[in-house]
Write a protein that holds these residues in place. Structure first.
Motif, PDB file in Angstrom:
ATOM      1  N   ARG A 140       0.908  -1.251  -0.067  1.00  0.00           N
ATOM      2  CA  ARG A 140      -0.095   0.111  -0.001  1.00  0.00           C
ATOM      3  C   ARG A 140       0.857   1.277   0.016  1.00  0.00           C
ATOM      4  NH1 ARG A 140      -2.091  -3.780   3.440  1.00  0.00           N
ATOM      5  NH2 ARG A 140      -4.262  -4.654   2.737  1.00  0.00           N
ATOM      6  N   MET A 141       1.873   1.198   0.568  1.00  0.00           N
ATOM      7  CA  MET A 141       2.898   2.527   0.714  1.00  0.00           C
ATOM      8  C   MET A 141       4.413   1.990   0.941  1.00  0.00           C
ATOM      9  SD  MET A 141       1.920   3.958   4.429  1.00  0.00           S
ATOM     10  CE  MET A 141       3.452   5.084   4.035  1.00  0.00           C
ATOM     11  N   GLY A 142       5.049   2.855   0.638  1.00  0.00           N
ATOM     12  CA  GLY A 142       6.603   2.564   0.900  1.00  0.00           C
ATOM     13  C   GLY A 142       7.681   3.357   0.016  1.00  0.00           C
ATOM     14  N   THR A 143       8.624   3.075   0.026  1.00  0.00           N
ATOM     15  CA  THR A 143       9.850   3.615  -1.006  1.00  0.00           C
ATOM     16  C   THR A 143      10.352   2.642  -2.029  1.00  0.00           C
ATOM     17  OG1 THR A 143      10.380   5.078   0.748  1.00  0.00           O
ATOM     18  CG2 THR A 143      11.814   4.773  -0.835  1.00  0.00           C
ATOM     19  N   LYS A 144      10.326   3.041  -3.351  1.00  0.00           N
ATOM     20  CA  LYS A 144      11.212   2.497  -4.358  1.00  0.00           C
ATOM     21  C   LYS A 144      12.303   3.247  -4.706  1.00  0.00           C
ATOM     22  CE  LYS A 144       7.294  -0.712  -5.644  1.00  0.00           C
ATOM     23  NZ  LYS A 144       7.862  -1.913  -5.514  1.00  0.00           N
ATOM     24  N   THR A 145      13.314   2.384  -5.037  1.00  0.00           N
ATOM     25  CA  THR A 145      14.388   2.852  -6.026  1.00  0.00           C
ATOM     26  C   THR A 145      14.356   2.312  -7.439  1.00  0.00           C
ATOM     27  OG1 THR A 145      15.717   3.201  -3.903  1.00  0.00           O
ATOM     28  CG2 THR A 145      16.713   3.408  -6.177  1.00  0.00           C
ATOM     29  N   HIS A 182      15.697   2.730 -11.593  1.00  0.00           N
ATOM     30  CA  HIS A 182      16.842   3.262 -12.542  1.00  0.00           C
ATOM     31  C   HIS A 182      15.941   3.400 -13.869  1.00  0.00           C
ATOM     32  CE1 HIS A 182      20.459   3.617 -15.086  1.00  0.00           C
ATOM     33  NE2 HIS A 182      20.810   4.106 -13.868  1.00  0.00           N
ATOM     34  N   HIS A 183      15.989   4.670 -14.196  1.00  0.00           N
ATOM     35  CA  HIS A 183      15.402   5.123 -15.602  1.00  0.00           C
ATOM     36  C   HIS A 183      16.676   5.129 -16.512  1.00  0.00           C
ATOM     37  CE1 HIS A 183      13.284   7.321 -18.672  1.00  0.00           C
ATOM     38  NE2 HIS A 183      12.173   6.731 -18.035  1.00  0.00           N
ATOM     39  N   ARG A 184      16.409   4.724 -17.534  1.00  0.00           N
ATOM     40  CA  ARG A 184      17.486   4.585 -18.749  1.00  0.00           C
ATOM     41  C   ARG A 184      17.883   6.190 -19.309  1.00  0.00           C
ATOM     42  NH1 ARG A 184      14.472   1.339 -23.607  1.00  0.00           N
ATOM     43  NH2 ARG A 184      12.234   2.316 -23.449  1.00  0.00           N
ATOM     44  N   GLU A 185      16.953   6.995 -18.869  1.00  0.00           N
ATOM     45  CA  GLU A 185      17.340   8.529 -19.396  1.00  0.00           C
ATOM     46  C   GLU A 185      17.841   9.454 -18.343  1.00  0.00           C
ATOM     47  OE1 GLU A 185      17.490   9.140 -22.405  1.00  0.00           O
ATOM     48  OE2 GLU A 185      16.450   7.435 -23.240  1.00  0.00           O
ATOM     49  N   VAL A 186      17.036   9.215 -17.109  1.00  0.00           N
ATOM     50  CA  VAL A 186      17.340  10.136 -16.031  1.00  0.00           C
ATOM     51  C   VAL A 186      18.320   9.720 -15.082  1.00  0.00           C
ATOM     52  CG1 VAL A 186      15.402  11.813 -16.738  1.00  0.00           C
ATOM     53  CG2 VAL A 186      15.366   9.959 -15.008  1.00  0.00           C
ATOM     54  N   GLY A 187      18.343   8.259 -14.932  1.00  0.00           N
ATOM     55  CA  GLY A 187      19.232   7.597 -13.883  1.00  0.00           C
ATOM     56  C   GLY A 187      18.300   7.183 -12.648  1.00  0.00           C
ATOM     57  N   GLU A 188      18.915   7.270 -11.423  1.00  0.00           N
ATOM     58  CA  GLU A 188      18.324   6.721 -10.227  1.00  0.00           C
ATOM     59  C   GLU A 188      17.183   7.632  -9.789  1.00  0.00           C
ATOM     60  OE1 GLU A 188      20.515   4.502  -6.977  1.00  0.00           O
ATOM     61  OE2 GLU A 188      20.227   6.523  -6.200  1.00  0.00           O
ATOM     62  N   LEU A 189      16.238   6.951  -9.294  1.00  0.00           N
ATOM     63  CA  LEU A 189      15.101   7.704  -8.605  1.00  0.00           C
ATOM     64  C   LEU A 189      14.731   6.986  -7.562  1.00  0.00           C
ATOM     65  CD1 LEU A 189      12.879   7.886 -12.137  1.00  0.00           C
ATOM     66  CD2 LEU A 189      14.275   9.916 -10.952  1.00  0.00           C
ATOM     67  N   VAL A 190      14.518   7.794  -6.225  1.00  0.00           N
ATOM     68  CA  VAL A 190      14.307   7.378  -5.030  1.00  0.00           C
ATOM     69  C   VAL A 190      12.861   7.892  -4.871  1.00  0.00           C
ATOM     70  CG1 VAL A 190      14.820   7.091  -2.557  1.00  0.00           C
ATOM     71  CG2 VAL A 190      16.824   7.047  -4.205  1.00  0.00           C
ATOM     72  N   LEU A 191      11.781   7.049  -4.782  1.00  0.00           N
ATOM     73  CA  LEU A 191      10.423   7.712  -5.000  1.00  0.00           C
ATOM     74  C   LEU A 191       9.649   7.024  -3.766  1.00  0.00           C
ATOM     75  CD1 LEU A 191       9.830   7.076  -8.708  1.00  0.00           C
ATOM     76  CD2 LEU A 191      10.087   9.285  -7.619  1.00  0.00           C
ATOM     77  N   GLY A 192       8.976   7.665  -3.111  1.00  0.00           N
ATOM     78  CA  GLY A 192       7.894   7.277  -2.207  1.00  0.00           C
ATOM     79  C   GLY A 192       6.533   6.899  -3.073  1.00  0.00           C
ATOM     80  N   PHE A 193       5.886   5.739  -2.545  1.00  0.00           N
ATOM     81  CA  PHE A 193       4.451   5.631  -3.210  1.00  0.00           C
ATOM     82  C   PHE A 193       3.505   5.292  -2.281  1.00  0.00           C
ATOM     83  CE2 PHE A 193       6.321   1.455  -2.541  1.00  0.00           C
ATOM     84  CZ  PHE A 193       5.215   0.669  -2.219  1.00  0.00           C
ATOM     85  N   GLU A 194       2.422   5.806  -2.713  1.00  0.00           N
ATOM     86  CA  GLU A 194       1.253   5.795  -1.980  1.00  0.00           C
ATOM     87  C   GLU A 194       0.166   5.225  -2.845  1.00  0.00           C
ATOM     88  OE1 GLU A 194      -0.861   5.787   1.602  1.00  0.00           O
ATOM     89  OE2 GLU A 194       0.944   6.964   1.279  1.00  0.00           O
TER      90      GLU A 194
END
Length: 293
Positions: A232-237, A239-251
Motif C-alpha cells: 500500500r505504501m513505501g519507498t522504491k528505488t 533506475h530510469h534509462r534516461e534520467v538515472g536513479e530515482l528514489v520515490l515514495g509511493f502511495e
C-alpha cells in the motif's frame, strides 16, 4: 468424502513452519525437534482446539469452521492482517458451487473520470493497475517512468496492457529497472497470492500464474512459499534509462468508482536529486505547442 483444499493445507503448514517455539513462548525442552517451527499439537494448544480438529483443518477441511476458530488459529500462527484476510478468503471460497469454477472475469476498465484525475496530477507519476498487476492506465509522467514496462516484449500486443509481474519475472530489463529486483519479485508474488485467494476461479488470473510458473523457476519457488500481502505504501528505488536513479515514495489509492483498480502515485522528496530528475523527465514528456514547433 469431505472436500479438502490444498491451498489451506499448504498455507497453514508454511505459516506453522515460520513460528519458532521462542516466538510462541513455548519452552523448547530437551527433546530434538523434527520440524523447523511449531508442531501441530502446539498450534492446537495455542488456538484452544483439539489436535484432531486442528489436523483436520490443516489438511484442508474447513467444513463448519467458525470465524472464532479461524481467528484463534491466526493468533496462534501470528498471522498478519493480510494473511488473516487470505485465510478468510480460502474459507469462503473452498466450497463454492462448481458452476463458479472456470469463470473468466473481464478485465476492468479505467473510468474516464479517473483518467482525467491522474492526467491532472501532471507533476506526479501515476499508474492505474488491477490486482492482477495489469497496468490499465497512466498519466504522461507515469508512462514515461514505466517506459521499460510498456516496451517490454512480455506484452502480447501493443494494445494489451503491460503486466508488472510478467515484466519482473520474464524480462531481463527488470533487473536494470528495479534497484532491488528481489523485493520487486517478492511483492508481485504476495499480491498475486492474495488475489488468488479472493478470486480463485478467475481464468485470467490463473492463466497468468500458470504462465509464470511454467516459464520462471524463480516464480515457482516463491509461489510455493505461500507468502501473502498487499503493497500500500513505501519507498522504491528505480533506475530510469534516461534520467538515472530515482528514489520515490509511493502511495496507493483505491477508487470508489472502480474498487478493483488501484492508483499508485510516486513522489520525490522536495529539492532532492530525484525531484530534479523527475522535472527533467516531465519536461521531456510535456506536449509541445504548435508555436514551439
Amino acid at each position: 468424502m469431505t472436500p479438502k483444499d490444498e491451498r489451506v493445507r499448504d498455507f497453514l503448514a508454511t505459516r506453522r513452519a515460520k513460528i519458532t517455539p521462542d516466538m510462541a513462548g513455548i519452552p523448547k525442552g530437551n527433546s530434538m525437534r523434527r520440524v523447523p517451527g511449531l508442531r501441530r499439537e502446539e498450534v492446537a494448544t495455542l488456538a484452544g482446539v483439539s489436535i484432531d480438529y486442528y489436523t483436520r483443518i490443516e489438511k484442508g477441511d474447513l467444513t463448519g469452521v467458525s470465524e472464532d476458530i479461524l481467528d484463534a488459529i491466526a493468533h496462534a500462527l501470528q498471522l498478519s492482517d493480510d494473511e488473516l484476510a487470505y485465510l478468510y478468503d480460502l474459507a469462503r471460497t473452498a466450497h463454492r458451487p462448481s458452476r463458479a469454477r472456470g469463470r473468466t472475469q473481464k478485465a476492468p476498465a479505467l473510468p474516464q473520470q479517473a483518467q482525467l484525475l491522474i492526467d491532472a496530477m501532471s507533476a506526479t507519476p501515476v499508474i492505474a493497475h488491477d490486482a492482477r498487476l495489469d497496468i490499465l492506465g497512466a498519466n504522461a509522467l507515469g508512462r514515461a517512468l514505466f517506459d521499460l514496462v510498456y516496451a517490454s516484449p512480455t506484452r502480447r500486443s501493443s494494445t494489451a496492457p503491460p503486466n508488472l509481474a510478467a515484466f519482473v519475472f520474464l524480462d531481463p530489463a527488470a533487473a536494470e529497472f528495479y534497484a532491488d529486483p528481489d523485493d520487486a519479485a517478492a511483492v508481485c508474488v504476495r499480491i498475486l497470492r492474495a488475489q488468488a485467494g479472493a478470486s480463485p476461479h478467475d481464468k485470467r488470473l490463473t492463466g497468468l500464474i500458470g504462465e509464470l510458473s511454467t516459464r520462471s523457476e524463480d516464480f515457482r519457488s516463491r509461489w510455493a512459499a505461500h507468502d501473502v500481502g498487499r503493497h500500500r505504501m513505501g519507498t522504491k528505488t528505480l533506475h530510469h534509462r534516461e534520467v538515472g536513479e530515482l528514489v520515490l515514495g509511493f502511495e496507493q489509492i483505491t477508487l470508489d468508482s472502480a474498487p478493483s483498480i488501484t492508483l499508485s502515485a510516486y513522489v520525490a522528496e522536495p529539492a532532492s536529486p530525484t525531484a530534479e530528475r523527475l522535472q527533467l523527465l516531465a519536461a521531456w514528456t510535456a506536449p509541445v505547442s504548435s508555436e514551439a514547433r
